[in-house]
Write a protein that holds these residues in place. Structure first.
Motif, PDB file in Angstrom:
ATOM      1  N   ALA A  92       1.378  -1.251   0.328  1.00  0.00           N
ATOM      2  CA  ALA A  92       0.079  -0.144   0.434  1.00  0.00           C
ATOM      3  C   ALA A  92       1.092   0.990   0.134  1.00  0.00           C
ATOM      4  O   ALA A  92       0.214   2.658  -0.580  1.00  0.00           O
ATOM      5  N   TRP A  93       1.724   1.583   0.616  1.00  0.00           N
ATOM      6  CA  TRP A  93       3.455   1.996   0.607  1.00  0.00           C
ATOM      7  C   TRP A  93       3.905   2.084  -0.071  1.00  0.00           C
ATOM      8  O   TRP A  93       4.701   3.344  -0.774  1.00  0.00           O
ATOM      9  N   PHE A  94       4.945   0.856  -0.115  1.00  0.00           N
ATOM     10  CA  PHE A  94       5.710   0.159  -1.888  1.00  0.00           C
ATOM     11  C   PHE A  94       5.250  -0.339  -2.893  1.00  0.00           C
ATOM     12  O   PHE A  94       5.364  -1.627  -2.540  1.00  0.00           O
ATOM     13  N   PRO A  95       4.538  -0.335  -4.103  1.00  0.00           N
ATOM     14  CA  PRO A  95       3.836  -1.246  -4.344  1.00  0.00           C
ATOM     15  C   PRO A  95       5.056  -1.959  -5.063  1.00  0.00           C
ATOM     16  O   PRO A  95       4.357  -2.684  -5.738  1.00  0.00           O
ATOM     17  N   ASN A  96       6.077  -2.033  -5.592  1.00  0.00           N
ATOM     18  CA  ASN A  96       6.786  -2.716  -5.859  1.00  0.00           C
ATOM     19  C   ASN A  96       7.943  -3.200  -4.796  1.00  0.00           C
ATOM     20  O   ASN A  96       8.569  -4.395  -5.144  1.00  0.00           O
ATOM     21  N   ALA A  97       7.430  -3.850  -3.411  1.00  0.00           N
ATOM     22  CA  ALA A  97       7.647  -4.457  -2.799  1.00  0.00           C
ATOM     23  C   ALA A  97       8.134  -6.193  -3.125  1.00  0.00           C
ATOM     24  O   ALA A  97       6.436  -6.407  -3.298  1.00  0.00           O
ATOM     25  N   ASP A  98       8.613  -6.379  -3.035  1.00  0.00           N
ATOM     26  CA  ASP A  98       8.316  -8.243  -2.906  1.00  0.00           C
ATOM     27  C   ASP A  98       9.337  -8.448  -1.158  1.00  0.00           C
ATOM     28  O   ASP A  98       9.602  -7.945  -0.222  1.00  0.00           O
ATOM     29  N   GLY A  99       8.845 -10.070  -1.136  1.00  0.00           N
ATOM     30  CA  GLY A  99       9.393 -10.238   0.532  1.00  0.00           C
ATOM     31  C   GLY A  99       9.128 -11.729   0.417  1.00  0.00           C
ATOM     32  O   GLY A  99       7.749 -12.540  -0.344  1.00  0.00           O
ATOM     33  N   HIS A 100       9.533 -12.274   1.688  1.00  0.00           N
ATOM     34  CA  HIS A 100       8.755 -13.184   2.024  1.00  0.00           C
ATOM     35  C   HIS A 100       9.475 -13.883   3.828  1.00  0.00           C
ATOM     36  O   HIS A 100       9.710 -13.157   4.286  1.00  0.00           O
ATOM     37  N   ALA A 101       8.566 -14.356   4.029  1.00  0.00           N
ATOM     38  CA  ALA A 101       8.676 -14.978   5.662  1.00  0.00           C
ATOM     39  C   ALA A 101       9.489 -15.847   5.932  1.00  0.00           C
ATOM     40  O   ALA A 101      10.292 -16.831   5.347  1.00  0.00           O
ATOM     41  N   VAL A 102      10.628 -15.663   7.227  1.00  0.00           N
ATOM     42  CA  VAL A 102      11.965 -16.271   7.283  1.00  0.00           C
ATOM     43  C   VAL A 102      11.237 -17.432   8.888  1.00  0.00           C
ATOM     44  O   VAL A 102      11.101 -16.958   9.124  1.00  0.00           O
ATOM     45  N   ASP A 103      11.604 -18.948   9.282  1.00  0.00           N
ATOM     46  CA  ASP A 103      12.136 -19.733   9.768  1.00  0.00           C
ATOM     47  C   ASP A 103      12.436 -19.210  11.255  1.00  0.00           C
ATOM     48  O   ASP A 103      13.427 -19.208  11.737  1.00  0.00           O
TER      49      ASP A 103
END
Length: 293
Positions: free
Chosen positions: A258-269
């Motif tokens: 909603a703030w950074f439309p190009n954001a990417d990422g994932h969860a870390v265990d």
């Protein structure tokens, strides 16, 4: 300089820089594009010890204490994320950098968010680790979250009551915070934990914790509300702990888009302190993020 700092930041130098309203302490090392590392509550820049030396092989790394935290000092009593962001921009400008990358955790990530909003063109890329936007935290604050984020409510109480109570046994409070957010104090390297304890024994640091959370419950909300609808297309990475709290109510990646439309990422265990719990995985994700730029 403490023995812990020497052991944990080999090849880094210590700097103290006066900025408007504060003095910012940082460790600096490496060569390359400038990369600012920002820590969160209740820690200091020392949290980055597990990956700072590796990052310094490719970047000019600046690991800074937020105003009032660690060995940084606040003169004007302003603990808003706006003030914290302004400090770090002034620090980097003092070092000769007009733009830079930011990797940030917890309160440092909220500072980075505000930095992008207030200082257009300064932040080249941002990594936000284990937080939701501040407005979303308060919007989703129910009984389940309040029990886990009780410090959001306690530290923001008016007057000096929270500070006085914490200062009665700051190490107990610190350990409770670390364990409550991570599940185990043992995941912290002994020398790093000693640095967190050293900072917590300083009443002015406890005062900064309280000032920070008071601002986050009041004026920081006003600042973010005023900026709703504003977005930035800078490269953004969002990481969060799969065993933590952040993803319980919302998808962190979607919340930040909603703030950074190009954001990417994932969860870390990991839990909340994934940099220290899973440094190799976090470093791999950061390296891939920064290499795309």
């Amino acid at each position: 300089m403490t023995k812990a700092e020497i052991a944990l930041f080999a090849g880094f130098e210590k700097i103290d820089v006066d900025v408007p309203g504060a003095m910012i302490h940082a460790r600096v090392g490496g060569k390359g594009a400038p990369l600012l590392l920002l820590h969160g509550y209740p820690q200091t820049h020392v949290m980055w010890h597990v990956i700072a030396e590796e990052l310094a092989k490719s970047y000019r790394v600046v690991a800074a204490d937020l105003r009032g935290y660690g060995d940084s000092i606040t003169h004007d009593g302003d603990f808003t994320f706006r003030a914290m962001a302004r400090d770090q921009v002034a620090l980097m400008r003092h070092m000769g950098y007009s733009s830079f990358h930011v990797v940030s955790h917890d309160r440092g990530a909220r500072t980075a968010h505000r930095m992008v909003l207030d200082h257009t063109g300064i932040v080249r890329s941002v990594a936000l680790i284990d937080i939701l936007p501040t407005l979303d935290v308060w919007r989703t604050m129910d009984a389940w979250l309040a029990r886990r984020y009780y410090h959001w409510l306690f530290l923001a109480q008016p007057g000096d009551m929270p500070q006085r109570l914490v200062n009665c046994d700051p190490i107990l409070f610190l350990h409770s915070a670390l364990i409550g957010l991570s599940g185990a104090k043992e995941l912290f390297e002994e020398k790093a934990l000693a640095e967190y304890e050293r900072a917590a024994r300083n009443p002015s640091v406890v005062g900064a914790w309280c000032g920070d959370y008071t601002a986050a419950a009041t004026i920081d909300l006003e600042h973010d509300q005023a900026d709703l609808g504003r977005t930035s297309d800078i490269p953004s990475l969002v990481l969060w702990g799969r065993r933590g709290v952040v993803a319980h109510h919302l998808d962190p990646l979607e919340a930040w888009r909603a703030w950074f439309p190009n954001a990417d990422g994932h969860a870390v265990d990991a839990g909340h302190f994934l940099v220290e719990e899973r440094p190799a995985e976090v470093l791999q994700s950061l390296a891939a993020h920064l290499k795309r730029l």
